[in-house]
Scaffold this active site. Structure first.
Site, short mmCIF file in Angstrom:
data_model
loop_
_atom_site.label_atom_id
_atom_site.label_comp_id
_atom_site.label_asym_id
_atom_site.label_seq_id
_atom_site.Cartn_x
_atom_site.Cartn_y
_atom_site.Cartn_z
N VAL A 1 0.87 -1.18 0.00
CA VAL A 1 0.00 0.00 0.00
C VAL A 1 0.90 1.23 0.00
CG1 VAL A 1 -1.59 1.37 1.42
CG2 VAL A 1 -1.99 -1.07 1.09
N CYS A 2 0.48 2.26 -0.70
CA CYS A 2 1.17 3.54 -0.70
C CYS A 2 2.61 3.36 -1.19
CB CYS A 2 1.07 4.18 0.69
SG CYS A 2 1.45 5.93 0.76
N THR A 3 3.56 4.02 -0.56
CA THR A 3 4.95 3.95 -1.02
C THR A 3 5.62 2.63 -0.67
OG1 THR A 3 5.69 5.11 0.98
CG2 THR A 3 5.28 6.44 -0.99
N GLY A 4 4.87 1.71 -0.10
CA GLY A 4 5.40 0.36 0.09
C GLY A 4 5.82 -0.27 -1.24
N SER B 1 1.19 3.44 -6.66
CA SER B 1 1.77 3.93 -5.41
C SER B 1 1.07 5.23 -5.06
CB SER B 1 3.29 4.16 -5.60
OG SER B 1 3.94 4.33 -4.36
#
Length: 217
Positions: A95-98, A115
Site C-alpha cells: 500500500v502507498c509507497t510500500g 503507489s
C-alpha cells in the site's frame, strides 16, 4: 505484514482490520526486531516476529509505506528478507509507497503497479515498474495500492480473491466502509493546483528521499 520505523500506521491498520479475519491467529506483524515500532505520526505498533522468526512460506507478503520508505529502500536486511519470502509467497502486496520498497528489492521489475500519487509516475518507473493510475492494481501475483486510504480497497479486493466476493462484502459491511468524504480533494485533479501544491510541500522530503534511494540502487 512488514513494520518499520516511520511507516504510516493507517497503511497497516486498515488492511489488518480486513485481512486478520481470513485466518485468525496466522497474521504476523514483522520487523527487524520484535517489539514496538513507531509510525511516522507517532502511533506505535507492536511487531510479533522478527525477520528470522517470520514463517518462511506465506500466503500474503505485505509492505506499507510512509516517511520511513527511503531508509527501507536502502536497508539490505529488509530487502533480502522481502526477496527471500516473495519467492515462496502466493501474493506479494503493498500500500502507498510500500511499492517503492518492493521495487527496491527488485520485485516489481516489469510489473504494472501503483503507489502514492506523489511518487507513482516519477520514482516507481526508476524501480522497473510500469506505473498505473488506479486505486488497486493486480498484475499476476503482485497487488499494489495507491496512497494510505486505498489500503481498505486493497484489502477488500484481495479478500475477494482469497475467500470470495461474499466474504469481502460482509467484511465491508462489518467495517461500515461506505465512504462519503466531506471534500472532493482526494486526487490532485479534483483538489486543484493550490491544494496540490500545499500537499506536495508536505510530501517533498519523502519524494526527494525516495528519488535519491531509487537512483542510488
Amino acid at each position: 505484514m512488514l513494520l518499520f520505523p516511520g511507516m504510516t500506521a493507517l497503511d497497516v491498520v486498515g488492511p489488518h482490520e480486513i485481512l486478520a479475519g481470513l485466518a485468525p491467529g496466522s497474521l504476523h506483524l514483522v520487523a527487524k526486531e520484535a517489539g514496538p515500532v513507531a509510525s511516522d505520526a507517532g502511533l506505535t505498533l507492536t511487531a510479533t516476529a522478527d525477520l528470522e522468526t517470520c514463517p518462511r512460506d506465506l500466503d500474503v507478503l505485505f509492505v506499507p509505506g510512509g516517511d520511513g520508505t527511503p531508509d527501507q529502500m536502502r536497508d539490505a536486511a529488509t530487502l533480502a528478507f522481502l526477496r527471500d519470502r516473495a519467492g515462496r509467497t502466493a501474493w506479494v502486496t503493498s500500500v502507498c509507497t510500500g511499492s517503492l520498497i518492493l521495487g527496491a528489492a527488485g520485485l516489481l521489475d516489469g510489473y504494472r503497479a501503483t503507489s502514492h500519487w506523489c511518487v507513482r509516475d516519477t520514482v516507481l518507473p526508476l524501480l522497473g515498474a510500469v506505473p498505473i493510475d488506479e486505486r488497486v492494481v493486480f498484475d499476476r501475483n503482485r497487488v499494489t495500492a495507491a496512497g494510505i486510504s486505498a489500503g481498505l480497497d486493497f484489502a477488500l479486493a484481495l479478500a475477494a480473491r482469497l475467500r470470495g466476493g461474499d466474504y469481502a462484502r460482509t467484511s465491508q459491511l462489518v467495517a461500515e466502509y461506505a465512504p462519503r468524504p466531506p471534500f472532493d480533494a482526494g486526487r490532485p485533479a479534483s483538489a486543484g493546483p493550490a491544494i496540490t501544491h500545499a500537499a506536495g510541500a508536505i510530501l517533498a522530503p519523502l519524494v526527494a528521499g525516495a528519488m535519491r534511494a531509487a537512483q542510488d540502487r
